[in-house]
Scaffold this active site. Structure first.
Site, mmCIF file in Angstrom:
data_model
loop_
_atom_site.group_PDB
_atom_site.id
_atom_site.type_symbol
_atom_site.label_atom_id
_atom_site.label_comp_id
_atom_site.label_asym_id
_atom_site.label_seq_id
_atom_site.Cartn_x
_atom_site.Cartn_y
_atom_site.Cartn_z
ATOM 1 N N GLY A 1 0.776 -1.231 0.000
ATOM 2 C CA GLY A 1 0.000 0.000 0.000
ATOM 3 C C GLY A 1 0.802 1.274 0.000
ATOM 4 O O GLY A 1 0.276 2.342 0.319
ATOM 5 N N SER B 1 22.693 -13.311 6.488
ATOM 6 C CA SER B 1 21.660 -13.949 7.310
ATOM 7 C C SER B 1 21.434 -15.400 6.923
ATOM 8 O O SER B 1 20.747 -16.142 7.610
ATOM 9 C CB SER B 1 20.364 -13.159 7.257
ATOM 10 O OG SER B 1 19.670 -13.468 6.087
ATOM 11 N N LYS C 1 10.534 -12.081 8.114
ATOM 12 C CA LYS C 1 10.989 -13.466 8.009
ATOM 13 C C LYS C 1 10.061 -14.411 8.764
ATOM 14 O O LYS C 1 9.711 -15.485 8.280
ATOM 15 C CB LYS C 1 12.415 -13.579 8.544
ATOM 16 C CG LYS C 1 13.445 -12.972 7.605
ATOM 17 C CD LYS C 1 14.809 -12.951 8.244
ATOM 18 C CE LYS C 1 15.837 -12.384 7.257
ATOM 19 N NZ LYS C 1 17.146 -12.211 7.891
HETATM 20 P P1 ADP Z 1 2.992 -0.786 -3.170
HETATM 21 O O1 ADP Z 1 3.036 0.562 -3.717
HETATM 22 O O2 ADP Z 1 3.433 -0.876 -1.738
HETATM 23 O O3 ADP Z 1 3.659 -1.829 -3.993
HETATM 24 P P2 ADP Z 1 0.189 -0.581 -3.708
HETATM 25 O O4 ADP Z 1 -0.056 0.717 -3.070
HETATM 26 O O5 ADP Z 1 0.270 -0.640 -5.175
HETATM 27 O O6 ADP Z 1 1.482 -1.235 -3.087
HETATM 28 O O7 ADP Z 1 -0.914 -1.589 -3.205
HETATM 29 C C1 ADP Z 1 -1.423 -2.636 -3.964
HETATM 30 C C2 ADP Z 1 -2.921 -2.728 -3.760
HETATM 31 O O8 ADP Z 1 -3.213 -3.137 -2.463
HETATM 32 C C3 ADP Z 1 -3.605 -1.401 -3.955
HETATM 33 O O9 ADP Z 1 -4.786 -1.603 -4.650
HETATM 34 C C4 ADP Z 1 -3.912 -0.957 -2.534
HETATM 35 O O10 ADP Z 1 -5.054 -0.176 -2.492
HETATM 36 C C5 ADP Z 1 -4.109 -2.252 -1.823
HETATM 37 N N1 ADP Z 1 -3.746 -2.153 -0.400
HETATM 38 C C6 ADP Z 1 -2.521 -2.320 0.130
HETATM 39 N N2 ADP Z 1 -2.552 -2.165 1.473
HETATM 40 C C7 ADP Z 1 -3.821 -1.879 1.789
HETATM 41 C C8 ADP Z 1 -4.491 -1.628 3.042
HETATM 42 N N3 ADP Z 1 -3.847 -1.603 4.201
HETATM 43 N N4 ADP Z 1 -5.799 -1.381 2.989
HETATM 44 C C9 ADP Z 1 -6.455 -1.395 1.818
HETATM 45 N N5 ADP Z 1 -5.909 -1.650 0.646
HETATM 46 C C10 ADP Z 1 -4.597 -1.899 0.602
#
Ligand code: ADP
Length: 804
Positions: free
Chosen positions: A362, A680, A723
C-alpha cells in the site's frame, strides 16, 4: 607678412545682436524690440547713423551688460528705420568695417562704447591667392555635399570679390555655427581670416561626411526591417493561400501568444521568444524546425505558474487515510504527524517521506491518499533501473530525439507546480559512466536547490520547491546514503493472513466488484475462499497478487452476470479452481520429510520475506567450495565462515578433520529471489553442510536465520518480522533466530507466534541442536564416534532457549 590696415577710433552706440551677423559689405534687415536697443538705434540715427553691432555671448540674455557682449563686431551704417505699431523697430543696416570695442563709455539708458575701426586691406599676395583657390575648391565641394544651396546662387556671389570679402561671405552664409562666424568676424588680417575659413570648412565637411555615413547606415537598417516586415506579410499571405494558416494565426504566432501567456520571468520569456523567432524563419519541414517546435511545445505545456490550493485539514486527511486503508495504524499516525508539522510551519521544506516495505503493502496507494487529502494532483514515476543521470535530468537538445528528464515529464503530467510526486523504487537506481542519477535526484529533494532545478533539455530553471515528494523503496539499505539522509523513513511491513483477509473483504473485493461493474449481491467471496486464494494462489508479503486474483475471478464471472445468465454467484474453496486454475503453491513448503543436506532459511528479498531452501552435496574431490544459484559475494564469505567453524569443531561434530582437503562442497540455493542481506543465510548454510557431512537429516519443519562468525557465534540480522511471517506462511512449525533479535519478535502479531515455536540462539551448536534430527539416515557410513549426539558435552553451550 605685414598688411597695412588703417585704424580709426570713435564713440558710437552699441546694438547687441542675438545671432545675426553683419559682415562688412553686407546689407541686413534687423528687427529690434528691446527698449535699450531701440534707444541706441534712435540715438545713432539722430547723429552719424553709425552703430556698433556686437553679438551676445549668450543669446538667451534679455538685458545684456557689456560683459555679456563680444568685443569684436562690425561698425554699420543705418540705411533705413521703420517703426512698427507694437513699438519695435525694423532697421536696415549695412556693414562698413570690422570694429573692436576698446571700452564702454556709457551703460544707461543705452550702451555706448569707444570703438576701434579697421579698414579692409585690398592688397593681393600670391599666398592669399593660393588660399582663395583652395577655399573655392572646398566651397564647391561643400555646396555639393550640403545640398542646401543652389550652387549657381552662391557662385555668382563669390566671384569678383576680394579675398577678405570672400572669406566673410562664406563665413556669413555657409558656416553653420555662431562661434565660427564670430571667430572669422574677429580676425582682421586677410591671410589669417582665409586660413581660419579653410580650416573650418575642412572640419565641417568632415562632419558632414560622417553624418552622411551614419545616415546611410540608419537608412539601410530601416530598409532591412521594412523589407522583413514586407516579406513576413507575404509569407503570411502565402501560408493563408496554402491553408497553413488558420484563424488563430500561424504556428509561430500561436507559440508566441502561448509563451507570453505563461507568465515566465523576463529572461526566460525572452529566451523562449527567441526560439519562436527562429522557428518562424525556418521552412516548416526541416529537421531543425521539428526540434525547435518540440522544444516550444514542452515549454508551453509545463505548469510554470499553475498551482492548486491546498486543503489543510488534518481531520479530513485522517478520514481519507482510513477510508482507503485497513490497519496500518502506526503508519497513518506518522503520516498525520508529518502533515501536521508541515501545516504548522507552512512550508514544504524538510525531510521527504520515504515508505519502505515489500511490494503490495500500500505504499503507492498511501501516497495517492495523501494527494487526495491535500487536494493536490498526483503523479508517479518509477526510478527502478534508472542508471543514467539523463533519465532524471534530460538530454541536451543537440541529441537526436532528446527529451526532458522524468522529473519534468512528471510535472507536465501533473499540470500543476505543487503536485504530490511519488518516486517509486529509489533503492533500485544504479549508476555507471553516464553519471549518477542519485545526485540529480538530490537536487530535486534539496530545498536549497530545487527552486531552480535545471533540466538539460529545457535549459531553463524550473521551480520544484512547491512539490511534495514522496519516495518508496523495498529496502532502505540500498538507498544511496545522501538521499537517505534527507528522508524520513516509514517502514511498512508485510501483512499477516488475518490482515490480508480483512483487507480483501473490506477493500479489495468491493473495489474489484466496482471496477468490473458488479454489485455486492452479484458475487460473494466466502472467507474460506479468500483464505484459499491467499494460501494457494499467492505467496507474498503484500496484497498485490491477491488483488489480481480477485480481479481475475470477477472478470470471469462478470460476463455471465451481465448477460443475465446467472444472478448470484458465491465463490468458495470448492469452485475457486474453476476460475483460477490449479493452485500455484502448496501451503507449507516445509511439510516434507526431513532430509540430509537441505536446510530451510528465511530471507528478505525484493518481494518481502520468503523461505529459502539451501541444498548441499559433498563429493570426493580436492576440497573446493562451489556456490551456485543466485549467490552474492557476501554469501560466499558467509559460507566460508561456516566451513571454518565446522573445521574447528570437526571432532565434536564427528566429522573427518581433513574433510576440507578430500571433499568438494557444493552449496546451491535453488529458488527464490536474491536475499537482501547475504550474511543472514550463514547458519542455514552451515547447518546444511554439517548435515551433508554427518549424514544427520535436518528437521523438515525448522526454518532459520542468523549470521555466523568464524568461531560459531550467531549474530543478529534484520527483517525479523518479515521473516517470521514468511516462515509462518510457508507452514513452518519452528524458527531459529539469533538471541539478540529477541526484541524484534515483539512486533510479530501474537496470532502468528502462537503457531510457531521460536528458538533463540547465540551459538551455532545450539542451532544444530534444534535443527538436526538425532537419527542417522540409513546407509550413511559413520566416520565418527557416536558421541556427537550430545554436543553439550563438548561445547558447553547451553540448550537453546525457546518461547514455546
Ligand atoms: P505498493 O506501492 O506498496 O507496492 P500498492 O499501493 O500498489 O502497493 O498496493 C497494492 C494494492 O493493495 C492497492 O490496490 C492498494 O489499495 C491495496 N492495499 C494495500 N494495502 C492496503 C491496506 N492496508 N488497505 C487497503 N488496501 C490496501
Amino acid at each position: 607678412m605685414f598688411e597695412p590696415v588703417s585704424k580709426t577710433k570713435r564713440e558710437i552706440p552699441v546694438l547687441p545682436l542675438r545671432g545675426a551677423f553683419v559682415f562688412p559689405g553686407m546689407i541686413v534687415p534687423l528687427q529690434v524690440g528691446r527698449e535699450k536697443s531701440v534707444l541706441a538705434l534712435d540715438e545713432a540715427a539722430g547723429s552719424e547713423r553709425l552703430i556698433m553691432l556686437a553679438n551676445q555671448r549668450d543669446i538667451s540674455k534679455d538685458q545684456p551688460l557689456p560683459e555679456d557682449l563680444h568685443d569684436d563686431g562690425s561698425v554699420a551704417v543705418i540705411r533705413q528705420i521703420t517703426r512698427e505699431s507694437n513699438g519695435s523697430v525694423r532697421a536696415v543696416v549695412e556693414g562698413l568695417s570690422r570694429g573692436h570695442i576698446v571700452g564702454y563709455v556709457q551703460r544707461e539708458p543705452y550702451l555706448r562704447a569707444l570703438v576701434e575701426e579697421s579698414s579692409e586691406d585690398p592688397e593681393q599676395s600670391p599666398e592669399n591667392e593660393a588660399l582663395v583657390r583652395s577655399i573655392m575648391h572646398q566651397y564647391e565641394q561643400f555646396v555639393r555635399m550640403s545640398k542646401k544651396l543652389p550652387p549657381e546662387a552662391l557662385a555668382s556671389v563669390v566671384t569678383n570679390e576680394s579675398p577678405g570679402r570672400l572669406a566673410d561671405t562664406i563665413a556669413a552664409y555657409l558656416l553653420p555655427k555662431h562661434e565660427d562666424k564670430q571667430r572669422v568676424l574677429g580676425i582682421v588680417p586677410v591671410k589669417a581670416r582665409l586660413e581660419a575659413v579653410t580650416e573650418i570648412l575642412a572640419r565641417e565637411m568632415e562632419l558632414m561626411e560622417l553624418e552622411k555615413r551614419i545616415n546611410v547606415r540608419v537608412r539601410k537598417q530601416m530598409e532591412k526591417s521594412q523589407k522583413e516586415y514586407y516579406l513576413r506579410e507575404q509569407i503570411k499571405a502565402i501560408q493563408k493561400e496554402l491553408g497553413d494558416r488558420d484563424e488563430k494565426g500561424t504556428e509561430s504566432e500561436q507559440f508566441r501568444n502561448q509563451v507570453l501567456a505563461l507568465g515566465l520571468p523576463k529572461d526566460l520569456e525572452e529566451k523562449a521568444l527567441r526560439e519562436v523567432d527562429r522557428l518562424e524563419k525556418m521552412p516548416p519541414m526541416v529537421a531543425e524546425a521539428v526540434v525547435v517546435r518540440n522544444y516550444l511545445e514542452w515549454i508551453c505545456s509545463l505548469p510554470w505558474n499553475v498551482e492548486t490550493k491546498d486543503r489543510l485539514d488534518i481531520q479530513t486527511a485522517e478520514r481519507i487515510l482510513d477510508e482507503d486503508h485497513y490497519g496500518l495504524t502506526k503508519v497513518k499516525e506518522r503520516i498525520i504527524e508529518y502533515l501536521s508539522i508541515r501545516q504548522l510551519v507552512k512550508q514544504m521544506k524538510g525531510p521527504i517521506l520515504c515508505f519502505v516495505g515489500p511490494p503490495g503493502v500500500g505504499k503507492t496507494s498511501l501516497a495517492k491518499s495523501i494527494a487526495r487529502a491535500l487536494d493536490r494532483k498526483f503523479v508517479r514515476i518509477s526510478l527502478g533501473g534508472v542508471r543514467d543521470e539523463a533519465e532524471i535530468r534530460g538530454h541536451r537538445r543537440t541529441y537526436v530525439g532528446a527529451l526532458p528528464g522524468r522529473i519534468l515529464q512528471g510535472m507536465r503530467t501533473a499540470g500543476s507546480k505543487n503536485p504530490v510526486f511519488l518516486m517509486d523504487e529509489v533503492d533500485k537506481m544504479s549508476y555507471d559512466f553516464r553519471g549518477d542519477p542519485a545526485s540529480a535526484l538530490l537536487e530535486v529533494l534539496d530545498p536549497e536547490q530545487n527552486s531552480t532545478f535545471s533540466d538539460h533539455y529545457l535549459e531553463m530553471p524550473f521551480d520544484l520547491s512547491r512539490v511534495m515528494v514522496i519516495t518508496t523503496a523495498n529496502t532502505a539499505h540500498t538507498i544511496p546514503r545522501p538521499l537517505l539522509d534527507r528522508m524520513e523513513v516509514i517502514y511498512i511491513s508485510g501483512y499477516t493472513e488475518e490482515e490480508k483477509v480483512k483487507i480483501a473483504q473490506k477493500f479489495l473485493v468491493p473495489k474489484q466488484l466496482k471496477e468490473h461493474g458488479l454489485e455486492a449481491g452479484h458475487l460473494e467471496f466466502s472467507e474460506r475462499a479468500i483464505r484459499s486464494i491467499i494460501g494457494l494462489y499467492t505467496r507474498e508479503s503484500g496484497v498485490r497478487n491477491l488483488e489480481r486474483e480477485i480481479a481475475s475471478v470477477c472478470r470471469k464471472n462478470a460476463r455471465d452476470i451481465v448477460r443475465g445468465e446467472r444472478k448470484h454467484i458465491k465463490i468458495t474453496p470448492g469452485n475457486l479452481g474453476k476460475y483460477l486454475g490449479v493452485p500455484r503453491f502448496r501451503t507449507g513448503v516445509a511439510e516434507k520429510e526431513s532430509a540430509v543436506g537441505v536446510a530451510l532459511g528465511v530471507a528478505v528479498t525484493d518481494v518481502g520475506g520468503d523461505v529459502m531452501p539451501v541444498e548441499v552435496t559433498v563429493m570426493k574431490g580436492k576440497g573446493s567450495l562451489i556456490l551456485t544459484g543466485k549467490l552474492g559475494e557476501v554469501m560466499r564469505e558467509s559460507a566460508q565462515a561456516g566451513i571454518s567453524y565446522i573445521r574447528s569443531r570437526a571432532d565434536v561434530l564427528g566429522i573427518d578433520e581433513a574433510f576440507h582437503e578430500k571433499e568438494d562442497i557444493h552449496i546451491h540455493i535453488p529458488e527464490g529471489g536474491i536475499p537482501k542481506d547475504g550474511p543472514s543465510a550463514g547458519i542455514t548454510m552451515a547447518t546444511a553442510v554439517v548435515s551433508a557431512l554427518t549424514g544427520r537429516p535436518v528437521r523438515h519443519d525448522v526454518a532459520m536465520t542468523g549470521e555466523i562468525t568464524l568461531r560459531g557465534r550467531v549474530l543478529p540480522v534484520g527483517g525479523i518480522k518479515e521473516k517470521v511471517l514468511a516462515a509462518h506462511r510457508a507452514g513452518v512449525k519452528s524458527i531459529v533466530v539469533p538471541a539478540d533479535n529477541r526484541k524484534d519478535i515483539e512486533e510479530v502479531p501474537a496470532k502468528v507466534l502462537r503457531a510457531l515455536r521460536v528458538s533463540y540462539v547465540d551459538h551455532m551448536d545450539q542451532v544444530l541442536d534444534v535443527a538436526l534430527d538425532d537419527e542417522m539416515e540409513a546407509g550413511k557410513e559413520l566416520s565418527v564416534p557416536p558421541s556427537f549426539a550430545n554436543p553439550e558435552q563438548g561445547t558447553g553451550a547451553g540448550k537453546p532457549a525457546t518461547n514455546h
